[in-house]
Design an enzyme around this catalytic site. Sequence first.
Site, PDB file in Angstrom:
ATOM      1  N   ASP A 202       0.866  -1.181   0.000  1.00  0.00           N
ATOM      2  CA  ASP A 202       0.000   0.000   0.000  1.00  0.00           C
ATOM      3  C   ASP A 202       0.898   1.225   0.000  1.00  0.00           C
ATOM      4  OD1 ASP A 202      -2.247   1.874   0.493  1.00  0.00           O
ATOM      5  OD2 ASP A 202      -3.364   0.070   0.993  1.00  0.00           O
ATOM      6  N   HIS A 224       1.941   1.379  -3.209  1.00  0.00           N
ATOM      7  CA  HIS A 224       1.114   2.319  -3.964  1.00  0.00           C
ATOM      8  C   HIS A 224       1.770   3.686  -4.127  1.00  0.00           C
ATOM      9  CE1 HIS A 224      -2.848  -0.048  -2.977  1.00  0.00           C
ATOM     10  NE2 HIS A 224      -1.958  -0.754  -3.652  1.00  0.00           N
TER      11      HIS A 224
END
EC number: 3.2.1.15
Length: 363
Positions: A202, A224
Amino acid sequence: MQLLQSSVIAATVGAALVAAAPVELEARDSCTFTSAADAKSGKTSCSTITLSNIEVPAGETLDLTGLNDGTTVIFSGETTFGYKEWEGPLISVSGTNIKVQQASGAKIDGDGSRWWDGEGGNGGKTKPKFFYAHKLDSSSITGLQIYNTPVQGFSIQSDNLNITDVTIDNSAGTAEGHNTDAFDIGSSTYINIDGATVYNQDDCLAINSGSHITFTNGYCDGGHGLSIGSVGGRSDNTVEDVTISNSKVVNSQNGVRIKTVYGATGTVSNVKFEDITLSGITKYGLVVEQDYENGSPTGTPTNGITVSGITFEKVTGTVESDATDIYILCGSGSCTDWTWSGVSITGGKTSSKCENVPTGASC
């Protein structure tokens, strides 16, 4: 004569007690704990705390909140955690002028594979957050080696906190790890993160609110990317005076991004992305979206959150062929006063869906 002997003995004993006093004080200054319970009960009686091979029981927090000013905390050996489905956190530290560090060869292992199910915080098993740095003010965290967080790594809500040379390695979670954000920052000021190495699934960095925040010399792999947001929908919806620089983002979904919540109000201002190198990006190299709702983009931007004074300087690198180089989706009039210099992202598609791109930027 007997009186004289008694006086001499008393003086000798008194001198010995005086001489012993500093030794006793030194012992109180330094404590080694081998259990979470002992650390919790004895944490305020020591100015230097060594946590030696602690096995934190299932469903409990390694509670180092409310430390005395100036306390040093040293993680030694291997710190591990019992398994239970719960919210966490597994570790919590608070206080002023606190130094958190580790001894040579130490590691903190969350063994997240016991929780990983591909759902992260969206369902499946309830997964504990890892490290709360809440009200850890005028303090430092240095050199920690953290492995396999079940979900989020650091939750930061502090003022004047320096985090240096921390590694968060969730590379074992490539298949089933999810929402393993490394550094989530909210309602904080003067946060400096330098030399972080992150392997996760993430955001490497996510700033939801706060000011005077820097992230430098970072390496982000597998997640991410470096994110502002999502901003909006909270009690504090202002991000300002942020510099993210001299960092690499590789093998990640996004490179650099700003995301704001659909229909919300707030401010993102004076944010600088500088000297960021990208490679192996699978979705967007550079992305600004003002359309997030319930954690997902809607494709329809709103302008209640202004995004101004933004600098993208020397953001360079490559994305995968089925990814998009740059995507900017701003609300009407909400993205203004941007500086765009030396941005070169190649290898992917050119978006046909950009809206309200501010003057000087290119999509």
